[in-house]
Motif scaffolding. Structure first.
Motif, short mmCIF file in Angstrom:
data_model
loop_
_atom_site.label_atom_id
_atom_site.label_comp_id
_atom_site.label_asym_id
_atom_site.label_seq_id
_atom_site.Cartn_x
_atom_site.Cartn_y
_atom_site.Cartn_z
N ALA A 73 40.61 45.11 46.01
CA ALA A 73 40.74 43.65 46.05
C ALA A 73 40.69 43.07 44.64
CB ALA A 73 39.64 43.04 46.92
N THR A 74 39.80 43.62 43.80
CA THR A 74 39.71 43.10 42.42
C THR A 74 40.94 43.44 41.59
OG1 THR A 74 38.58 45.05 41.44
CG2 THR A 74 37.18 43.36 42.49
N LEU A 75 41.63 44.48 41.99
CA LEU A 75 42.86 44.87 41.28
C LEU A 75 44.10 44.14 41.79
CD1 LEU A 75 42.13 48.71 41.22
CD2 LEU A 75 42.30 47.22 39.20
N LEU A 76 44.05 43.69 43.05
CA LEU A 76 45.24 43.09 43.66
C LEU A 76 45.19 41.56 43.76
CD1 LEU A 76 45.90 45.71 46.49
CD2 LEU A 76 47.20 45.36 44.38
N MET A 77 44.08 40.95 43.35
CA MET A 77 44.00 39.48 43.39
C MET A 77 44.73 38.90 42.19
SD MET A 77 43.16 36.58 44.64
CE MET A 77 41.90 36.66 45.90
N PRO A 78 45.75 38.07 42.43
CA PRO A 78 46.43 37.41 41.31
C PRO A 78 45.50 36.35 40.69
CG PRO A 78 47.57 36.97 43.40
CD PRO A 78 46.35 37.76 43.71
N THR A 79 45.35 36.37 39.39
CA THR A 79 44.42 35.45 38.73
C THR A 79 44.83 33.99 38.92
OG1 THR A 79 45.57 35.72 36.63
CG2 THR A 79 43.65 37.11 37.01
N GLU A 80 46.13 33.73 39.01
CA GLU A 80 46.57 32.34 39.12
C GLU A 80 46.17 31.69 40.45
OE1 GLU A 80 49.94 35.07 40.24
OE2 GLU A 80 48.65 34.89 38.49
N SER A 81 45.89 32.48 41.46
CA SER A 81 45.46 31.89 42.73
C SER A 81 43.98 32.15 43.02
CB SER A 81 46.32 32.41 43.88
OG SER A 81 46.18 33.80 44.04
N ALA A 97 25.87 46.94 41.96
CA ALA A 97 26.25 46.93 40.55
C ALA A 97 27.63 47.54 40.31
CB ALA A 97 25.19 47.65 39.72
N GLU A 98 28.01 48.54 41.08
CA GLU A 98 29.32 49.15 40.89
C GLU A 98 30.44 48.13 41.15
OE1 GLU A 98 32.02 52.96 42.28
OE2 GLU A 98 30.75 51.99 43.78
N VAL A 99 30.35 47.42 42.24
CA VAL A 99 31.38 46.41 42.55
C VAL A 99 31.32 45.27 41.53
CG1 VAL A 99 32.20 44.74 44.26
CG2 VAL A 99 31.52 47.04 44.98
N ALA A 100 30.12 44.91 41.06
CA ALA A 100 30.00 43.89 40.01
C ALA A 100 30.77 44.32 38.77
CB ALA A 100 28.53 43.63 39.68
N GLN A 101 30.58 45.55 38.35
CA GLN A 101 31.28 46.05 37.17
C GLN A 101 32.79 46.04 37.36
OE1 GLN A 101 29.37 49.86 36.84
NE2 GLN A 101 27.67 49.03 35.64
N MET A 102 33.24 46.46 38.52
CA MET A 102 34.68 46.50 38.80
C MET A 102 35.27 45.09 38.86
SD MET A 102 35.64 49.66 38.91
CE MET A 102 34.50 49.81 37.54
N ALA A 103 34.55 44.16 39.49
CA ALA A 103 35.03 42.78 39.59
C ALA A 103 35.15 42.15 38.20
CB ALA A 103 34.11 41.95 40.48
N VAL A 104 34.15 42.40 37.36
CA VAL A 104 34.18 41.86 35.99
C VAL A 104 35.35 42.46 35.22
CG1 VAL A 104 32.96 41.87 33.77
CG2 VAL A 104 31.77 41.19 35.86
N MET A 105 35.46 43.77 35.22
CA MET A 105 36.47 44.45 34.43
C MET A 105 37.89 44.17 34.93
SD MET A 105 36.69 48.47 33.36
CE MET A 105 36.62 49.04 35.05
N ASN A 106 38.08 44.23 36.24
CA ASN A 106 39.43 44.14 36.80
C ASN A 106 39.91 42.71 37.02
OD1 ASN A 106 39.39 46.94 36.99
ND2 ASN A 106 38.69 46.91 39.11
#
Length: 187
Positions: A73-81, A97-106
């Protein structure tokens, strides 16, 4: 292709790439998900690259308590929306924490309002938000963001206030941010 069809294809990819040994290892280490396929991050990035960013698909994946779905989901969410309201909802739904890191990075580090969110979250009383705030400020600095003197004062003040009561993940995030931004840990 509809959202449902895309989700079905993604789930087929997840099943085809399942790593039971890695999944069991993560479960033993306390990463509790309803489902964990144990798929490595490089492979998840490859899977994501097969699909166009799509808000509906990302939202549907985020709602599942499946490790790989949340990361995808963090990789496929378009930032503009990905509005600030949606961002606030997602950050409060981060399970570990793992999902937090991925959400921040991706995702979070690519948002036009990332700087404001980093400072807002660092000042939060919610541990997950504070974790994301420190992870995000460090990521933004790695990407070239410089802090103004007042921002540096706010950042170091939040770091000093967070360290005494921080759990292991937050402590590591604060220390990492301090090292990246100031070049030193507090004494």
């Amino acid at each position: 292709m509809t959202t449902a069809e895309t989700i079905r294809e993604i789930k087929q990819e997840l099943h085809a790439n399942m790593n039971g040994v890695a999944s069991a290892y993560m479960r033993e280490r306390g990463l509790g998900y309803h489902v964990n396929f144990g798929i490595e991050l490089p492979r998840l990035r490859e899977i994501a690259s097969q699909f166009q960013p799509d808000r509906g698909v990302a939202q549907a994946l985020w709602q599942e308590n499946v490790r790989e779905s949340k990361i995808l989901a963090t990789l496929l969410m378009p930032t503009e929306s990905f509005t600030p309201d949606i961002c606030d909802t997602w950050v409060r739904q981060i399970p570990n924490a793992e999902v937090a890191q991925m959400a921040v990075m991706n995702l979070f580090a690519r948002l036009p309002y990332a700087r404001a969110k980093a400072f807002e979250w660092m000042a939060s009383s919610e541990p997950t938000l504070r974790l994301c705030g420190f992870l995000l400020i460090a990521r933004l600095h790695i990407q070239g963001m410089e802090l103004s003197p007042s921002e540096m004062n706010e950042f170091t003040g939040q770091a000093d206030a967070s360290l005494p009561t921080a759990d292991t993940h937050l402590r590591k995030a604060v220390q990492n941010a301090l090292i990246h931004i100031t070049g030193d840990l507090p004494h």
